[in-house]
Write a protein that holds these residues in place. Structure first.
Motif, PDB file in Angstrom:
ATOM      1  N   GLY A   1       0.820  -1.206   0.000  1.00  0.00           N
ATOM      2  CA  GLY A   1       0.000   0.000   0.000  1.00  0.00           C
ATOM      3  C   GLY A   1       0.851   1.252   0.000  1.00  0.00           C
ATOM      4  O   GLY A   1       2.086   1.193  -0.022  1.00  0.00           O
ATOM      5  N   ALA A   2       0.191   2.415   0.064  1.00  0.00           N
ATOM      6  CA  ALA A   2       0.905   3.694  -0.007  1.00  0.00           C
ATOM      7  C   ALA A   2       1.879   3.860   1.158  1.00  0.00           C
ATOM      8  O   ALA A   2       2.981   4.399   0.988  1.00  0.00           O
ATOM      9  CB  ALA A   2      -0.099   4.843  -0.021  1.00  0.00           C
ATOM     10  N   PHE A   3       1.496   3.398   2.355  1.00  0.00           N
ATOM     11  CA  PHE A   3       2.364   3.549   3.524  1.00  0.00           C
ATOM     12  C   PHE A   3       3.635   2.719   3.360  1.00  0.00           C
ATOM     13  O   PHE A   3       4.738   3.160   3.691  1.00  0.00           O
ATOM     14  CB  PHE A   3       1.590   3.136   4.780  1.00  0.00           C
ATOM     15  N   HIS A   4       3.483   1.479   2.846  1.00  0.00           N
ATOM     16  CA  HIS A   4       4.656   0.651   2.569  1.00  0.00           C
ATOM     17  C   HIS A   4       5.578   1.335   1.559  1.00  0.00           C
ATOM     18  O   HIS A   4       6.804   1.359   1.720  1.00  0.00           O
ATOM     19  CB  HIS A   4       4.237  -0.716   2.012  1.00  0.00           C
ATOM     20  N   LEU A   5       4.982   1.868   0.495  1.00  0.00           N
ATOM     21  CA  LEU A   5       5.783   2.493  -0.561  1.00  0.00           C
ATOM     22  C   LEU A   5       6.482   3.753  -0.050  1.00  0.00           C
ATOM     23  O   LEU A   5       7.624   4.031  -0.437  1.00  0.00           O
ATOM     24  CB  LEU A   5       4.897   2.810  -1.769  1.00  0.00           C
ATOM     25  N   TRP A   6       5.804   4.523   0.796  1.00  0.00           N
ATOM     26  CA  TRP A   6       6.470   5.678   1.414  1.00  0.00           C
ATOM     27  C   TRP A   6       7.666   5.217   2.238  1.00  0.00           C
ATOM     28  O   TRP A   6       8.741   5.828   2.199  1.00  0.00           O
ATOM     29  CB  TRP A   6       5.482   6.439   2.302  1.00  0.00           C
TER      30      TRP A   6
ATOM     31  N   GLU B   1      14.066   7.032  -6.372  1.00  0.00           N
ATOM     32  CA  GLU B   1      13.286   6.558  -7.511  1.00  0.00           C
ATOM     33  C   GLU B   1      13.095   5.046  -7.507  1.00  0.00           C
ATOM     34  O   GLU B   1      12.341   4.507  -8.323  1.00  0.00           O
ATOM     35  CB  GLU B   1      13.955   6.992  -8.820  1.00  0.00           C
ATOM     36  N   GLY B   2      13.741   4.337  -6.570  1.00  0.00           N
ATOM     37  CA  GLY B   2      13.611   2.884  -6.504  1.00  0.00           C
ATOM     38  C   GLY B   2      12.205   2.410  -6.216  1.00  0.00           C
ATOM     39  O   GLY B   2      11.894   1.225  -6.444  1.00  0.00           O
ATOM     40  N   VAL B   3      11.331   3.280  -5.738  1.00  0.00           N
ATOM     41  CA  VAL B   3       9.927   2.898  -5.536  1.00  0.00           C
ATOM     42  C   VAL B   3       9.310   2.408  -6.843  1.00  0.00           C
ATOM     43  O   VAL B   3       8.439   1.529  -6.845  1.00  0.00           O
ATOM     44  CB  VAL B   3       9.125   4.092  -4.981  1.00  0.00           C
ATOM     45  N   ALA B   4       9.767   2.961  -7.963  1.00  0.00           N
ATOM     46  CA  ALA B   4       9.215   2.554  -9.266  1.00  0.00           C
ATOM     47  C   ALA B   4       9.353   1.053  -9.485  1.00  0.00           C
ATOM     48  O   ALA B   4       8.528   0.430 -10.151  1.00  0.00           O
ATOM     49  CB  ALA B   4       9.928   3.311 -10.387  1.00  0.00           C
ATOM     50  N   MET B   5      10.392   0.445  -8.906  1.00  0.00           N
ATOM     51  CA  MET B   5      10.638  -0.977  -9.127  1.00  0.00           C
ATOM     52  C   MET B   5       9.734  -1.864  -8.281  1.00  0.00           C
ATOM     53  O   MET B   5       9.717  -3.082  -8.450  1.00  0.00           O
ATOM     54  CB  MET B   5      12.109  -1.285  -8.880  1.00  0.00           C
ATOM     55  N   ALA B   6       8.981  -1.250  -7.366  1.00  0.00           N
ATOM     56  CA  ALA B   6       7.990  -2.000  -6.593  1.00  0.00           C
ATOM     57  C   ALA B   6       6.587  -1.779  -7.139  1.00  0.00           C
ATOM     58  O   ALA B   6       5.610  -2.235  -6.535  1.00  0.00           O
ATOM     59  CB  ALA B   6       8.047  -1.580  -5.127  1.00  0.00           C
ATOM     60  N   ALA B   7       6.478  -1.108  -8.291  1.00  0.00           N
ATOM     61  CA  ALA B   7       5.154  -0.739  -8.821  1.00  0.00           C
ATOM     62  C   ALA B   7       4.292  -1.956  -9.132  1.00  0.00           C
ATOM     63  O   ALA B   7       3.072  -1.927  -8.937  1.00  0.00           O
ATOM     64  CB  ALA B   7       5.317   0.125 -10.072  1.00  0.00           C
ATOM     65  N   GLU B   8       4.886  -3.028  -9.627  1.00  0.00           N
ATOM     66  CA  GLU B   8       4.108  -4.225  -9.948  1.00  0.00           C
ATOM     67  C   GLU B   8       3.613  -4.939  -8.707  1.00  0.00           C
ATOM     68  O   GLU B   8       2.752  -5.822  -8.789  1.00  0.00           O
ATOM     69  CB  GLU B   8       4.950  -5.192 -10.788  1.00  0.00           C
ATOM     70  N   GLU B   9       4.166  -4.572  -7.536  1.00  0.00           N
ATOM     71  CA  GLU B   9       3.761  -5.224  -6.290  1.00  0.00           C
ATOM     72  C   GLU B   9       2.864  -4.330  -5.442  1.00  0.00           C
ATOM     73  O   GLU B   9       2.557  -4.658  -4.298  1.00  0.00           O
ATOM     74  CB  GLU B   9       5.009  -5.647  -5.511  1.00  0.00           C
ATOM     75  N   ALA B  10       2.446  -3.192  -6.012  1.00  0.00           N
ATOM     76  CA  ALA B  10       1.529  -2.281  -5.318  1.00  0.00           C
ATOM     77  C   ALA B  10       0.093  -2.700  -5.587  1.00  0.00           C
ATOM     78  O   ALA B  10      -0.250  -3.104  -6.698  1.00  0.00           O
ATOM     79  CB  ALA B  10       1.758  -0.847  -5.784  1.00  0.00           C
ATOM     80  N   ARG B  11      -0.732  -2.587  -4.552  1.00  0.00           N
ATOM     81  CA  ARG B  11      -2.137  -2.988  -4.711  1.00  0.00           C
ATOM     82  C   ARG B  11      -2.870  -2.070  -5.681  1.00  0.00           C
ATOM     83  O   ARG B  11      -3.672  -2.522  -6.497  1.00  0.00           O
ATOM     84  CB  ARG B  11      -2.830  -2.979  -3.341  1.00  0.00           C
ATOM     85  N   ASN B  12      -2.644  -0.792  -5.569  1.00  0.00           N
ATOM     86  CA  ASN B  12      -3.303   0.183  -6.448  1.00  0.00           C
ATOM     87  C   ASN B  12      -2.252   1.222  -6.839  1.00  0.00           C
ATOM     88  O   ASN B  12      -2.235   2.328  -6.289  1.00  0.00           O
ATOM     89  CB  ASN B  12      -4.482   0.837  -5.723  1.00  0.00           C
ATOM     90  N   PRO B  13      -1.357   0.878  -7.786  1.00  0.00           N
ATOM     91  CA  PRO B  13      -0.202   1.748  -8.059  1.00  0.00           C
ATOM     92  C   PRO B  13      -0.576   3.151  -8.495  1.00  0.00           C
ATOM     93  O   PRO B  13       0.120   4.111  -8.153  1.00  0.00           O
ATOM     94  CB  PRO B  13       0.548   0.993  -9.158  1.00  0.00           C
ATOM     95  N   ARG B  14      -1.655   3.309  -9.227  1.00  0.00           N
ATOM     96  CA  ARG B  14      -1.994   4.638  -9.741  1.00  0.00           C
ATOM     97  C   ARG B  14      -2.474   5.580  -8.642  1.00  0.00           C
ATOM     98  O   ARG B  14      -2.447   6.795  -8.817  1.00  0.00           O
ATOM     99  CB  ARG B  14      -3.029   4.513 -10.855  1.00  0.00           C
ATOM    100  N   ARG B  15      -2.874   5.031  -7.512  1.00  0.00           N
ATOM    101  CA  ARG B  15      -3.255   5.879  -6.373  1.00  0.00           C
ATOM    102  C   ARG B  15      -2.128   5.961  -5.346  1.00  0.00           C
ATOM    103  O   ARG B  15      -1.811   7.041  -4.831  1.00  0.00           O
ATOM    104  CB  ARG B  15      -4.510   5.317  -5.697  1.00  0.00           C
ATOM    105  N   SER B  16      -1.518   4.812  -5.031  1.00  0.00           N
ATOM    106  CA  SER B  16      -0.563   4.769  -3.918  1.00  0.00           C
ATOM    107  C   SER B  16       0.798   5.346  -4.274  1.00  0.00           C
ATOM    108  O   SER B  16       1.468   5.933  -3.415  1.00  0.00           O
ATOM    109  CB  SER B  16      -0.402   3.330  -3.424  1.00  0.00           C
ATOM    110  N   ILE B  17       1.230   5.213  -5.524  1.00  0.00           N
ATOM    111  CA  ILE B  17       2.571   5.693  -5.892  1.00  0.00           C
ATOM    112  C   ILE B  17       2.690   7.209  -5.799  1.00  0.00           C
ATOM    113  O   ILE B  17       3.678   7.715  -5.247  1.00  0.00           O
ATOM    114  CB  ILE B  17       2.964   5.160  -7.282  1.00  0.00           C
ATOM    115  N   PRO B  18       1.730   7.995  -6.318  1.00  0.00           N
ATOM    116  CA  PRO B  18       1.865   9.454  -6.140  1.00  0.00           C
ATOM    117  C   PRO B  18       1.944   9.866  -4.674  1.00  0.00           C
ATOM    118  O   PRO B  18       2.754  10.731  -4.304  1.00  0.00           O
ATOM    119  CB  PRO B  18       0.601  10.013  -6.806  1.00  0.00           C
ATOM    120  N   ILE B  19       1.116   9.244  -3.820  1.00  0.00           N
ATOM    121  CA  ILE B  19       1.149   9.582  -2.396  1.00  0.00           C
ATOM    122  C   ILE B  19       2.526   9.277  -1.815  1.00  0.00           C
ATOM    123  O   ILE B  19       3.135  10.094  -1.114  1.00  0.00           O
ATOM    124  CB  ILE B  19       0.063   8.793  -1.634  1.00  0.00           C
ATOM    125  N   ALA B  20       3.041   8.078  -2.131  1.00  0.00           N
ATOM    126  CA  ALA B  20       4.328   7.657  -1.570  1.00  0.00           C
ATOM    127  C   ALA B  20       5.471   8.529  -2.070  1.00  0.00           C
ATOM    128  O   ALA B  20       6.330   8.955  -1.288  1.00  0.00           O
ATOM    129  CB  ALA B  20       4.581   6.191  -1.938  1.00  0.00           C
TER     130      ALA B  20
END
Length: 453
Positions: free
Chosen positions: A13-18, A211-230
């Motif tokens: 989720g967004a918190f993990h990605l942050w 920028e390494g968060v990008a490499m976890a994008a396939e493992e995000a539940r809702n990348p289009r919402r959680s990645i911008p927040i993170a």
């Protein structure tokens, strides 16, 4: 009956990605940056940090568009492949791999040095190797376990940095911070500007690998919402911590005593609270969390990059498989770890252009990162033109000015790092080209062999 091949699991989720975004970088708040004071003085390094922080903020606010539009484990490799073709994608992917493969040995050695201070009988390299093995194992055990661990130690590291600022705040003085503020230059001028640009790599260390968060994008539940927040919360967190740590440490006393140290924060606190204060003991012990967070997070990042390049047939295909039980890129994790452990044990043996191997690897990481930043912003502009139909749930604000500022800033930083490390830059370019030609040759040979059969 067929068995479906394992896939990356969407559990973040967004918190993990942050936590990943901040954790990847946070060791840079603890060590490495203070060498910028030795190069440019406190004011010169403050200027370098302002330039780099502005570049990174603009870059992340723009890069997020690419990550949301193309949520792929390869991150920049996938964006450049779509925009610049296979060759552009391969070179961008290799540059990203240089950044993520060569940074961990320096962090692991810092962990080893810290452990050696606490336990003098423990050899630093053995401790560094042990840290590598531990966090490779944790990464292979599952992405949710790895990301949850990253989140916990990242929060602990942030709290510890805030405690540091609060403890040294009573002794803060701008007079301390600005004394000899331009370093060896008597005042602001061409000499001071030279020091400012020479200090850019140390300012980049404050933010390298976010920028390494990008490499976890396939493992995000809702990348289009959680990645911008993170991403956006992550870069703002890191900017605040970088300036806070640098300014409070520099204003706590004579900053020149900290400029060439690997542990500027404990030393700054020691002169405020004394060598036997429980606050100092807490800082020294919890300071390990920042190093651990970055090592663990970057291992996660390089594993996904190797996996993505192998899945695209740029690296050998056997690196592009997932563990059948844990659904993690175990072979990619182990392959990158072997390189890092070899670098650890070669640190005192190998020297490149008069520099210790670890210092050289850190500079190579910066070259890889800046190459990737430039390629990513070029890809953003090109994809806006050639792929207007691409779903963009997040769009870079102030387009084209903000991405343009990020691109120009990255080019300025790259030019400065090349100028002060030109021979090493030649090594870097040679490595990228030879790696690309070698891998392309292997693929061509394999293709011809299949056709003959």
């Amino acid at each position: 009956m067929t068995t479906e091949a394992p896939k990356l699991e969407k559990k973040l989720g967004a918190f993990h990605l942050w936590g990943i975004a901040v954790g990847l970088v946070i060791s840079g708040e603890y060590f490495g940056w203070s060498y910028g004071w030795a190069t440019a003085g406190t004011l010169g390094f403050l200027g370098a940090t302002c330039l780099v922080a502005a570049m990174y903020t603009a870059f992340i606010f723009s890069f997020t568009e690419l990550t949301c539009a193309i949520p792929h484990a390869g991150g920049p490799f996938a964006y450049a492949s779509r925009a610049l073709g296979r060759t552009g994608g391969a070179i961008t992917g290799l540059a990203t791999l240089v950044e993520f493969i060569f940074a961990p040995p320096a962090i692991a050695l810092a962990i080893g040095a810290y452990m050696n201070v606490q336990f003098p009988s423990l050899p630093p390299k053995l401790a560094a190797c042990g840290a590598y093995l531990l966090f490779m194992t944790l990464n292979i055990a599952g992405v949710h376990i790895a990301a949850s661990f990253e989140l916990v130690i990242t929060i602990a590291a942030i709290v510890e940095l805030l405690v540091f600022m609060a403890v040294v705040a009573p002794s803060f003085s701008w007079a301390h911070f600005t004394a000899m503020g331009w370093g060896h230059a008597p005042h602001f001028g061409w000499e001071a500007m030279g020091g400012l640009f020479a200090a850019i790599p140390f300012a980049i260390w404050f933010f390298l690998a976010i920028e390494g968060v990008a490499m976890a994008a396939e493992e995000a539940r809702n990348p289009r919402r959680s990645i911008p927040i993170a991403y956006l919360a992550g870069v703002l967190t890191l900017v605040a911590l970088a300036f806070g740590v640098m300014i409070f440490a520099g204003g706590s006393g004579d900053w020149t005593q900290l400029a060439n140290l690997n542990d500027p924060l404990p030393q700054a606190m020691k002169r405020v609270v004394g060598p036997h204060s429980p606050w100092l003991s807490m800082l020294v012990w919890l300071g390990l969390f920042g190093l651990v967070a970055s090592l663990h997070g970057i291992i996660m990042g390089y594993a996904r990059q190797i996996y993505a390049l192998a899945r695209a047939s740029i690296l050998p295909a056997w690196l592009g498989t997932l563990h059948p039980r844990f659904h993690t890129p175990h072979r990619a994790t182990l392959a990158g770890g072997v390189i890092g452990i070899v670098a650890i044990f070669a640190d005192d043996i190998v020297s490149i252009h008069g520099q210790p191997l670890t210092a050289t690897l850190v500079t190579l990481s910066v070259f890889g990162a800046l190459t990737m930043y430039c390629a990513s912003m070029i890809s953003l502009f090109r994809l806006r033109r050639i792929a207007p139909e691409l779903e963009r749930s997040y769009r870079a604000p102030l387009y084209p000015f903000l991405p343009g500022f990020a691109l120009v800033g990255a080019l300025i930083c790259l030019s400065a790092v090349i100028y002060y490390n030109f021979v090493l830059f030649l090594y870097y370019v040679t490595f990228i080209l030879l790696a690309y030609l070698f891998l392309a040759g292997i693929k061509k040979t394999a293709t011809e062999t299949v056709k003959e059969r």
